[in-house]
Design an enzyme around this catalytic site. Structure first.
Site, PDB file in Angstrom:
ATOM      1  N   GLY A  88       0.785  -1.232   0.000  1.00  0.00           N
ATOM      2  CA  GLY A  88       0.000   0.000   0.000  1.00  0.00           C
ATOM      3  C   GLY A  88       0.809   1.270   0.000  1.00  0.00           C
ATOM      4  O   GLY A  88       0.300   2.337  -0.352  1.00  0.00           O
ATOM      5  N   ARG A  89       2.083   1.191   0.388  1.00  0.00           N
ATOM      6  CA  ARG A  89       2.940   2.379   0.334  1.00  0.00           C
ATOM      7  C   ARG A  89       4.381   2.004  -0.014  1.00  0.00           C
ATOM      8  O   ARG A  89       5.331   2.642   0.411  1.00  0.00           O
ATOM      9  CB  ARG A  89       2.901   3.147   1.653  1.00  0.00           C
ATOM     10  CG  ARG A  89       3.258   2.355   2.899  1.00  0.00           C
ATOM     11  CD  ARG A  89       3.354   3.286   4.101  1.00  0.00           C
ATOM     12  NE  ARG A  89       3.560   2.561   5.331  1.00  0.00           N
ATOM     13  CZ  ARG A  89       3.880   3.145   6.485  1.00  0.00           C
ATOM     14  NH1 ARG A  89       4.037   4.450   6.532  1.00  0.00           N
ATOM     15  NH2 ARG A  89       4.038   2.431   7.582  1.00  0.00           N
ATOM     16  N   LYS A 109       9.433   1.866   1.102  1.00  0.00           N
ATOM     17  CA  LYS A 109       8.390   2.216   2.055  1.00  0.00           C
ATOM     18  C   LYS A 109       8.226   3.728   2.006  1.00  0.00           C
ATOM     19  O   LYS A 109       9.205   4.470   2.164  1.00  0.00           O
ATOM     20  CB  LYS A 109       8.774   1.756   3.466  1.00  0.00           C
ATOM     21  CG  LYS A 109       7.645   1.821   4.488  1.00  0.00           C
ATOM     22  CD  LYS A 109       8.067   1.130   5.774  1.00  0.00           C
ATOM     23  CE  LYS A 109       6.923   1.073   6.774  1.00  0.00           C
ATOM     24  NZ  LYS A 109       7.320   0.341   8.019  1.00  0.00           N
ATOM     25  N   ASP A 121      -2.133   7.550   2.267  1.00  0.00           N
ATOM     26  CA  ASP A 121      -1.448   8.474   1.356  1.00  0.00           C
ATOM     27  C   ASP A 121      -0.185   7.867   0.753  1.00  0.00           C
ATOM     28  O   ASP A 121       0.479   8.499  -0.075  1.00  0.00           O
ATOM     29  CB  ASP A 121      -1.122   9.797   2.056  1.00  0.00           C
ATOM     30  CG  ASP A 121      -0.191   9.639   3.256  1.00  0.00           C
ATOM     31  OD1 ASP A 121       0.359   8.541   3.454  1.00  0.00           O
ATOM     32  OD2 ASP A 121      -0.024  10.629   4.004  1.00  0.00           O
ATOM     33  N   GLY A 122       0.168   6.640   1.158  1.00  0.00           N
ATOM     34  CA  GLY A 122       1.332   5.986   0.576  1.00  0.00           C
ATOM     35  C   GLY A 122       2.661   6.557   1.025  1.00  0.00           C
ATOM     36  O   GLY A 122       3.697   6.259   0.425  1.00  0.00           O
ATOM     37  N   ARG A 175      14.631  -0.479   1.317  1.00  0.00           N
ATOM     38  CA  ARG A 175      15.032  -1.593   2.170  1.00  0.00           C
ATOM     39  C   ARG A 175      15.720  -2.653   1.310  1.00  0.00           C
ATOM     40  O   ARG A 175      15.253  -2.973   0.214  1.00  0.00           O
ATOM     41  CB  ARG A 175      13.780  -2.168   2.832  1.00  0.00           C
ATOM     42  CG  ARG A 175      13.986  -3.384   3.689  1.00  0.00           C
ATOM     43  CD  ARG A 175      12.663  -4.058   4.002  1.00  0.00           C
ATOM     44  NE  ARG A 175      11.747  -3.217   4.735  1.00  0.00           N
ATOM     45  CZ  ARG A 175      10.467  -3.039   4.399  1.00  0.00           C
ATOM     46  NH1 ARG A 175       9.960  -3.638   3.336  1.00  0.00           N
ATOM     47  NH2 ARG A 175       9.689  -2.271   5.122  1.00  0.00           N
ATOM     48  N   ARG A 182       5.825 -13.053   0.975  1.00  0.00           N
ATOM     49  CA  ARG A 182       5.292 -13.238   2.320  1.00  0.00           C
ATOM     50  C   ARG A 182       4.435 -14.497   2.419  1.00  0.00           C
ATOM     51  O   ARG A 182       3.982 -15.026   1.410  1.00  0.00           O
ATOM     52  CB  ARG A 182       4.443 -12.017   2.696  1.00  0.00           C
ATOM     53  CG  ARG A 182       5.191 -10.693   2.671  1.00  0.00           C
ATOM     54  CD  ARG A 182       4.224  -9.536   2.453  1.00  0.00           C
ATOM     55  NE  ARG A 182       4.816  -8.233   2.693  1.00  0.00           N
ATOM     56  CZ  ARG A 182       5.480  -7.526   1.793  1.00  0.00           C
ATOM     57  NH1 ARG A 182       5.662  -8.012   0.565  1.00  0.00           N
ATOM     58  NH2 ARG A 182       5.978  -6.339   2.094  1.00  0.00           N
ATOM     59  N   ASP A 253       1.428 -11.068   6.778  1.00  0.00           N
ATOM     60  CA  ASP A 253       2.059 -10.310   5.702  1.00  0.00           C
ATOM     61  C   ASP A 253       3.399  -9.724   6.134  1.00  0.00           C
ATOM     62  O   ASP A 253       4.089  -9.101   5.322  1.00  0.00           O
ATOM     63  CB  ASP A 253       1.134  -9.203   5.189  1.00  0.00           C
ATOM     64  CG  ASP A 253       0.698  -8.243   6.277  1.00  0.00           C
ATOM     65  OD1 ASP A 253       0.232  -8.720   7.327  1.00  0.00           O
ATOM     66  OD2 ASP A 253       0.809  -7.015   6.098  1.00  0.00           O
ATOM     67  N   ASN A 254       3.786  -9.921   7.403  1.00  0.00           N
ATOM     68  CA  ASN A 254       5.072  -9.432   7.901  1.00  0.00           C
ATOM     69  C   ASN A 254       6.057 -10.565   8.177  1.00  0.00           C
ATOM     70  O   ASN A 254       7.059 -10.363   8.861  1.00  0.00           O
ATOM     71  CB  ASN A 254       4.872  -8.602   9.168  1.00  0.00           C
ATOM     72  CG  ASN A 254       4.272  -7.240   8.865  1.00  0.00           C
ATOM     73  OD1 ASN A 254       4.367  -6.749   7.748  1.00  0.00           O
ATOM     74  ND2 ASN A 254       3.638  -6.633   9.847  1.00  0.00           N
TER      75      ASN A 254
END
Length: 470
Positions: A88-89, A109, A121-122, A175, A182, A253-254
């Protein structure tokens, strides 16, 4: 070494990601550049203009043909399934081979909105980016297999957030990590009843991350991939525990298929040994508390296995899942021995239990106990101005001193001439951030970064550079 780009995830096709455009930021200021890792992967010679071009405007790196990809996934968030999430961002910016022939990713990110941003807002705040740097750098120093904060640019934007003072300064982070595939990536395609995509993901993971599994066929590929991911995930959970680290948000998802720590939001390091210590203010039930992290990882692995059922067989997958407790116990022993700087032996598990009893009883600073006892130097232990006494300590000390030091020459490093170790409790982190927030004074943060680098060199655990996959 020259930079060696390679496509892998993009070749899976359009069902797995969406091409996106990076945000256009009004002003760029370089706040972090990981020179050590840039040299490691062949990008150490980039000048400042090229750094901004590739890691803030996200112009393609030479030889990498694909546009940024917002990856598709679902996930259990605090054990509630959410089919509306994805990158999403952030996005997958590029992939490449390092000098050990591992496939690595650049992920972002705060790089702008994507089809999965929903109402967001990303963007990323500068404080959020700094927290990512601190978590990744400290974890690497303490022997955790972690993603690396590669580059951070302040963007000149003012962001509004509910959980920190606003307006907040904006930033974009790149990163560096082994994989962004995931557990939730598999969950999405299982949810959409697409076994052919699950098979494609299994083949992808085996081909690029677990090449020693290529000999297996059919349903055995799902079983053996799960076996590898169970082992790497158990190792990660054990390393968090030995580092005194609380991730805070262990949603599916992490967690990824390479067993690598990443995505640092409301993390904390323990001040003292507290089993119920939580990192996220919104974790009201303590689901992801310090001592519940192995349970959380095991639960997430069960969801990963459920997705693999689309192409795998129930009994073999369950049998592999049932290996997690013993695997975790063994990895826990290994991780704590590494942190103490001693060689593992047959009774090391009992030593670790005795250490935890002492940490719980004494409530001494968590990181200081490992610092004082590193490589079993009795002179340093006696010189430490801490209360190493009582029956629990006696039990631990008798077992501990029966262990052989591992590379005791490390104690000659300047780091071990300090009276106290580097640690990042919330007070330390906030104290280093406050001058940046109040007067744009980065001196305390830079000192903290240097101190963490000294700790990494002193402990010399080597996890981040070597990795764990074949």
């Amino acid at each position: 070494m020259s930079f060696k780009p390679e496509s892998a995830f993009a070749l899976l096709g359009p069902d797995f990601a969406d091409a996106v455009e990076p945000a256009d930021f009004p002003d760029l200021t370089l706040r972090w550049w990981n020179k050590r890792w840039a040299d490691e992967i062949g990008l150490g010679d980039l000048d400042d203009a090229a750094k901004a071009d590739h890691f803030a405007r996200f112009a393609p790196l030479e030889g990498y043909p694909h546009t940024p990809l917002s990856m598709r996934y679902h996930g259990h968030q605090f054990r509630h399934y959410n089919p509306q999430i994805g990158d999403g961002r952030g996005f997958l910016f590029a992939q490449f081979r390092d000098q050990h022939d591992r496939l690595l990713d650049f992920g972002t990110k705060g790089s702008g909105q994507t089809p999965w941003s929903r109402s967001g807002d990303g963007r990323l705040t500068l404080k959020g980016a700094v927290r990512e740097i601190l978590a990744a750098e400290m974890l690497e120093a303490l022997g955790v297999y972690t993603s690396k904060a590669f580059a951070v640019f302040e963007t000149g934007e003012q962001l509004h957030r509910n959980d920190e003072p606003s307006p907040a300064r904006g930033a974009v982070l790149t990163r560096l990590q082994h994989s962004h595939v995931r557990f939730g990536t598999f969950q999405r395609h299982a949810f959409e009843d697409a076994p052919e995509r699950i098979s494609a993901l299994i083949d992808h993971a085996i081909t690029v991350y677990y090449r020693h599994l290529t000999e297996f066929d059919g349903a055995d590929r799902a079983t053996e991939l799960l076996r590898a991911v169970v082992k790497s995930s158990a190792r990660l959970a054990a390393q968090w525990m030995a580092a005194g680290f609380v991730h805070g948000v262990l949603n599916t998802d992490n967690l990824n298929v390479t067993g690598e720590s990443f995505d640092y939001g409301p993390w904390r390091f323990l001040p003292t040994y507290q089993t119920g210590f939580t990192a996220a203010y919104f974790d009201e039930t303590g689901l992801y508390a310090y001592a519940r992290q192995p349970e959380a990882v095991f639960w997430a692995l069960q969801q990963f296995a459920a997705a693999l059922l689309k192409v795998g067989e129930t009994d073999p997958l369950v049998a592999v899942l049932n290996t997690f407790p013993d695997t975790y116990t063994a990895e826990m022993t290994t991780a704590f021995c590494r942190r103490l700087g001693v060689k593992e032996q047959d009774d090391s598990e009992a030593m670790v239990r005795a250490l935890l009893d002492f940490l719980h009883k004494s409530q001494l600073p968590f990181e200081a106990v490992f610092f004082d006892h590193f490589c079993a130097d009795e002179v340093r232990i006696k010189a430490a101005s801490r209360n190493y006494s009582g029956p629990e300590y006696t039990t631990f000390a008798e077992s501990f001193h029966a262990h052989e030091p591992d590379r005791p020459e490390r104690l000659s490093h300047s780091y071990f001439q300090r009276p106290d170790p580097v640690h990042i409790t919330i007070e330390v982190m906030e104290g280093a951030w406050e001058p940046v927030h109040e007067k744009d004074d980065w001196s305390e943060l830079r000192t903290l970064f240097r101190d963490i680098a000294e700790a990494r060199e002193g402990y010399d655990l080597g996890v981040g550079r070597i990795g764990f996959l074949p």
